[in-house]
Design a protein around this motif. Structure first.
Motif, PDB file in Angstrom:
ATOM      1  N   VAL A 169      62.166  38.275  44.206  1.00 45.76           N
ATOM      2  CA  VAL A 169      62.111  37.017  44.977  1.00 45.76           C
ATOM      3  C   VAL A 169      62.158  35.811  44.035  1.00 45.76           C
ATOM      4  O   VAL A 169      62.841  34.825  44.262  1.00 45.76           O
ATOM      5  CB  VAL A 169      60.841  36.990  45.854  1.00 45.76           C
ATOM      6  N   GLY A 170      61.429  35.919  42.906  1.00 50.58           N
ATOM      7  CA  GLY A 170      61.446  34.825  41.925  1.00 50.58           C
ATOM      8  C   GLY A 170      62.817  34.596  41.345  1.00 50.58           C
ATOM      9  O   GLY A 170      63.274  33.457  41.195  1.00 50.58           O
ATOM     10  N   PHE A 171      63.488  35.723  41.017  1.00 53.28           N
ATOM     11  CA  PHE A 171      64.832  35.610  40.447  1.00 53.28           C
ATOM     12  C   PHE A 171      65.793  34.976  41.440  1.00 53.28           C
ATOM     13  O   PHE A 171      66.600  34.099  41.095  1.00 53.28           O
ATOM     14  CB  PHE A 171      65.326  36.993  40.021  1.00 53.28           C
ATOM     15  N   MET A 172      65.692  35.448  42.706  1.00 52.22           N
ATOM     16  CA  MET A 172      66.570  34.888  43.727  1.00 52.22           C
ATOM     17  C   MET A 172      66.286  33.406  43.930  1.00 52.22           C
ATOM     18  O   MET A 172      67.183  32.591  44.153  1.00 52.22           O
ATOM     19  CB  MET A 172      66.374  35.663  45.044  1.00 52.22           C
ATOM     20  N   GLY A 173      65.035  33.042  43.827  1.00 51.29           N
ATOM     21  CA  GLY A 173      64.684  31.636  43.975  1.00 51.29           C
ATOM     22  C   GLY A 173      65.278  30.788  42.868  1.00 51.29           C
ATOM     23  O   GLY A 173      65.835  29.697  43.095  1.00 51.29           O
ATOM     24  N   LEU A 174      65.127  31.313  41.616  1.00 45.97           N
ATOM     25  CA  LEU A 174      65.720  30.589  40.486  1.00 45.97           C
ATOM     26  C   LEU A 174      67.229  30.481  40.622  1.00 45.97           C
ATOM     27  O   LEU A 174      67.842  29.446  40.323  1.00 45.97           O
ATOM     28  CB  LEU A 174      65.366  31.306  39.171  1.00 45.97           C
ATOM     29  N   LEU A 175      67.839  31.597  41.081  1.00 48.46           N
ATOM     30  CA  LEU A 175      69.288  31.588  41.267  1.00 48.46           C
ATOM     31  C   LEU A 175      69.699  30.575  42.326  1.00 48.46           C
ATOM     32  O   LEU A 175      70.687  29.845  42.166  1.00 48.46           O
ATOM     33  CB  LEU A 175      69.755  33.001  41.648  1.00 48.46           C
ATOM     34  N   ALA A 176      68.907  30.512  43.392  1.00 52.38           N
ATOM     35  CA  ALA A 176      69.208  29.550  44.455  1.00 52.38           C
ATOM     36  C   ALA A 176      69.079  28.113  43.957  1.00 52.38           C
ATOM     37  O   ALA A 176      69.893  27.246  44.271  1.00 52.38           O
ATOM     38  CB  ALA A 176      68.275  29.792  45.644  1.00 52.38           C
ATOM     39  N   ARG A 194      51.604  48.712  44.399  1.00 52.66           N
ATOM     40  CA  ARG A 194      51.450  47.615  43.428  1.00 52.66           C
ATOM     41  C   ARG A 194      52.763  47.363  42.660  1.00 52.66           C
ATOM     42  O   ARG A 194      53.172  46.234  42.462  1.00 52.66           O
ATOM     43  CB  ARG A 194      50.306  47.968  42.472  1.00 52.66           C
ATOM     44  N   ARG A 195      53.400  48.466  42.245  1.00 49.52           N
ATOM     45  CA  ARG A 195      54.668  48.317  41.524  1.00 49.52           C
ATOM     46  C   ARG A 195      55.744  47.696  42.413  1.00 49.52           C
ATOM     47  O   ARG A 195      56.533  46.874  41.985  1.00 49.52           O
ATOM     48  CB  ARG A 195      55.152  49.678  41.033  1.00 49.52           C
ATOM     49  N   GLY A 196      55.733  48.123  43.667  1.00 47.22           N
ATOM     50  CA  GLY A 196      56.708  47.557  44.601  1.00 47.22           C
ATOM     51  C   GLY A 196      56.502  46.067  44.782  1.00 47.22           C
ATOM     52  O   GLY A 196      57.461  45.287  44.859  1.00 47.22           O
ATOM     53  N   LEU A 197      55.215  45.693  44.879  1.00 45.78           N
ATOM     54  CA  LEU A 197      54.926  44.255  45.048  1.00 45.78           C
ATOM     55  C   LEU A 197      55.374  43.450  43.811  1.00 45.78           C
ATOM     56  O   LEU A 197      55.935  42.358  43.921  1.00 45.78           O
ATOM     57  CB  LEU A 197      53.427  44.063  45.298  1.00 45.78           C
ATOM     58  N   ILE A 198      55.090  44.048  42.634  1.00 42.23           N
ATOM     59  CA  ILE A 198      55.483  43.342  41.391  1.00 42.23           C
ATOM     60  C   ILE A 198      57.003  43.210  41.318  1.00 42.23           C
ATOM     61  O   ILE A 198      57.543  42.146  41.028  1.00 42.23           O
ATOM     62  CB  ILE A 198      54.929  44.081  40.163  1.00 42.23           C
ATOM     63  N   LEU A 199      57.701  44.319  41.579  1.00 41.52           N
ATOM     64  CA  LEU A 199      59.158  44.298  41.531  1.00 41.52           C
ATOM     65  C   LEU A 199      59.737  43.374  42.594  1.00 41.52           C
ATOM     66  O   LEU A 199      60.648  42.587  42.343  1.00 41.52           O
ATOM     67  CB  LEU A 199      59.705  45.718  41.718  1.00 41.52           C
ATOM     68  N   GLY A 200      59.191  43.427  43.790  1.00 42.27           N
ATOM     69  CA  GLY A 200      59.656  42.557  44.866  1.00 42.27           C
ATOM     70  C   GLY A 200      59.432  41.102  44.528  1.00 42.27           C
ATOM     71  O   GLY A 200      60.280  40.232  44.772  1.00 42.27           O
ATOM     72  N   GLY A 201      58.221  40.849  43.949  1.00 45.68           N
ATOM     73  CA  GLY A 201      57.938  39.463  43.563  1.00 45.68           C
ATOM     74  C   GLY A 201      58.905  38.965  42.512  1.00 45.68           C
ATOM     75  O   GLY A 201      59.365  37.818  42.544  1.00 45.68           O
ATOM     76  N   ALA A 202      59.222  39.863  41.559  1.00 37.57           N
ATOM     77  CA  ALA A 202      60.174  39.480  40.512  1.00 37.57           C
ATOM     78  C   ALA A 202      61.548  39.189  41.113  1.00 37.57           C
ATOM     79  O   ALA A 202      62.233  38.234  40.740  1.00 37.57           O
ATOM     80  CB  ALA A 202      60.252  40.565  39.454  1.00 37.57           C
TER      81      ALA A 202
END
Length: 647
Positions: A27-34, A17-25
């Motif tokens: 991915v979200g950050f990378m998306g915003l950066l993109a 669960r923690r991995g999914l949350i961290l991974g999602g964060a």
């Protein structure tokens, strides 16, 4: 100890669960950066490209070429000549003090110029070229060029500088240019960016200042590529500006030079007007000065010498100087009385040497008096009492109106500094300016050009031209702009009675050509060029009754400052007037002795276009005239047919 299967499963779920949350964060950050990168690189690309270009590309003004000034025949009287200068850009120089020290070892730097340059280097933008030295020699420029690697930010340049080839002849008319000062900028609401360029020059006085709008031109621009330190790498493109307009003035170069030389040694002024067009053919004030000294930056010692000179070389006496016109005003009084029906041509007045008005004696210049005089004799011999009587008959308002009709008391719209209005006084004027009522004695004084009456040499020349032609001749200085002819000052009919004008002209003719005339000694004996004129002498001090009783002191016995002003107005030829001339010699003594001989020489020079033959002078004067002509030719060598100064 081994963990229970149940505990291991729970721990695995938490980690997942923690991995999914961290991974999602992530991915979200990378998306915003993109998205941000896309916004900056695509949506805002044009804006950032422009900002980058602004850091890389500078736009610099190119000063325009100043318009030239020519005389009526095309001779250059104000031109632009190449001038070598040294400039520095602060951002390119690095250690400014060190670079200046190296530079001073190669060329001599003026301390005053260097102080101004250092101030500009501190206060202006780092990429602004600042002039360190002007008018340097070719040898000095060569030394700078050879040592360029050791002088970062220093550039030897070729610019244009103003030059006045005729020197002092045109100082009061053309004026001079100089660097823009803080005082100049204060007078302008939204100054042109050109004026902010260090050491940019503008007109300071005279025609240079009054027609700055035409002479300056429009600035050009160039785009240059610079590196991170502001050093110019290359010029990308340039847009040339618009050169200033070339002006042609009405002045005749040879005549102006002659008049200036003829007035040398006196505190005086002379004006020559073309009776047909109103063109100012010559307009000189003496003494003068070299305007080139101001372009270069006049020294304190030289400027102090000009200020301390009692003959006042800086003001333009021809248009700024105002003087009591003395007896040259008598034609005004005569026409005022005749035109308004208060006198006739046949009226006579008895002159016993004075006229008593309101218990006060008003004296004639001739102590014994002239006896019975009419208009003709009163002008010929300059009887004062006749004009006292005319003033009593006609009144100051009529005299003032006639004065302005003939061109006195008027500020002419000429592109010159401080053109004086003079004064044709009235009752209303005195009450407003002096706080007292007009009295009859004021009218008596005004009748002979004394009291409150004030005129300039320019106005006196206009008056002479109007008497000669009967038209409202108006002075013109600018003949053409870029070859386009400007309106003349020919003028309309004044509406004066031609019979009365004719009689006044005849009386003026007698002044110069009758043996009893006050200017007979300055006559022209060539019939085709006979001159009509009027002498004038205006007092600058009061003469007490005690002095009159013992005898009025001669001008030669007085200090220079207390001597009378000498005046003469004239036109010629009498039968077909071509030119009108006015001469004022400050503290010259008498108009017949100091001003009339000068005016005669100027009239002849204007009519002949060169030194006249000696046989047009009275035989007694020819030896003196010949010597004077030789001296004046030596004094003005630049007018001796030098075609290199032609446009």
């Amino acid at each position: 100890m081994r963990r229970a299967p149940k505990d291991s499963a729970e721990s695995h779920r938490l980690i997942t669960r923690r991995g999914l949350i961290l991974g999602g964060a992530q991915v979200g950050f990378m998306g915003l950066l993109a998205l941000r990168m896309r916004y900056l690189q695509v949506d805002q690309a044009d804006q950032f490209r422009l900002l980058a270009d602004e850091n890389r590309i500078n736009i610099r003004l190119i000063p325009p070429t100043r318009g030239r000034i020519f005389d009526r025949n095309g001779a250059v009287i104000a031109e632009n000549v190449p001038s070598y200068r040294i400039t520095m850009v602060r951002e390119e120089a690095g250690d400014v003090d060190e670079v200046i020290a190296r530079l001073s070892r190669l060329v001599e730097l003026d301390p005053d110029e260097l102080r101004r340059a250092m101030r500009d280097l501190r206060e202006l933008r780092g990429d602004t070229p600042v002039t360190i030295a002007e008018r340097v020699s070719w040898d000095e420029i060569s030394r700078i060029a050879v040592n360029t690697p050791a002088l970062p930010g220093v550039t030897p340049e070729v610019g244009l500088s103003r030059r006045y080839p005729n020197g002092k002849d045109y100082a009061h008319l053309v004026g001079y240019v100089g660097p823009v000062s803080d005082r100049d900028l204060e007078k302008i609401d939204a100054p042109d960016q050109l004026l902010l360029i260090p050491r940019f020059q503008i007109g300071k006085i005279g025609l240079e200042a009054k027609r700055e709008d035409l002479l300056r031109g429009k600035a050009g621009s160039k785009r240059v590529e610079v590196n991170a330190t502001g050093q110019v790498m290359r010029e990308l493109d340039r847009k040339e500006g618009q050169a200033g307009a070339d002006l042609q003035v009405s002045i005749d170069n040879n005549l102006q030079s002659y008049v200036s030389a003829r007035l040398e040694g006196e505190s005086a002024a002379a004006v020559v007007i073309d009776c047909e067009t109103g063109d100012l053919l010559a307009c000189a004030s003496s003494p003068s000065y070299d305007p080139n000294l101001f372009v270069r930056g006049i020294s304190v010692a030289n400027y102090k010498a000009l200020l301390d000179n009692k003959y006042r070389p800086l003001p333009n006496k021809a248009v700024q100087g105002i003087y009591p016109p003395g007896s040259t005003f008598k034609m005004v009084t005569a026409l005022a009385a005749l035109e308004n029906g208060h006198a006739s041509l046949n009226d006579t007045v008895y002159c016993p040497g004075h006229l008593k008005v309101s218990g006060r004696r008003f004296h004639c210049w001739k102590r014994a008096g002239h006896g019975n005089v009419d208009l003709h004799r009163s002008l010929r011999e300059s009887c004062d009492v006749y004009y006292y009587e005319m003033a009593l008959r006609t009144g100051i308002e009529n005299i003032s109106n006639m004065a302005m009709r003939l061109g006195l008391g008027v500020a002419y719209d000429l592109p010159l500094t401080s053109v004086a209005k003079g004064l044709a006084p009235t009752k209303e004027w005195k009450l407003a300016n002096k706080g007292t009522d007009w009295v009859i004695g004021d009218s008596v004084n005004a009748a002979i050009g004394q009291g409150f009456v004030l005129t300039s040499p320019l106005q006196l020349a206009v008056m002479a031209s109007r008497l000669a032609t009967g038209r409202s001749v108006t002075p013109r200085l600018i003949k053409s702009v870029n070859g386009v002819e400007q309106p003349t000052g020919h003028g309309e009919d004044l509406g004066l009675n031609e019979n009365l004008l004719r009689e006044v002209r005849k009386a003026m003719y007698a002044v110069s050509n009758n043996r009893r005339g006050t200017a007979y000694g300055s006559r022209i004996i060539e019939d085709a060029f006979r001159m009509a004129g009027k002498t004038g002498t205006s007092q600058v001090r009061n003469i007490s009754s005690g002095e009159r009783a013992t005898g009025v002191r001669k001008n030669s016995a007085l200090p220079w400052e207390q001597r009378d002003h000498a005046l003469f107005v004239s036109f010629a030829p009498f039968d077909n007037p071509k030119v009108a001339v006015a001469v004022v010699v400050e503290h010259g003594g008498g108009g017949s002795t100091a001003a009339a001989p000068v005016a005669r020489d100027i009239v002849l020079q204007a009519l002949y276009g060169d030194d006249p033959p000696l046989d047009v002078y009275p035989e007694k004067d020819r030896g003196i005239v010949k010597k004077r002509q030789e001296e004046l030719r030596r004094a003005r060598p630049h007018t001796a047919g030098d075609e290199s100064d032609r446009a």
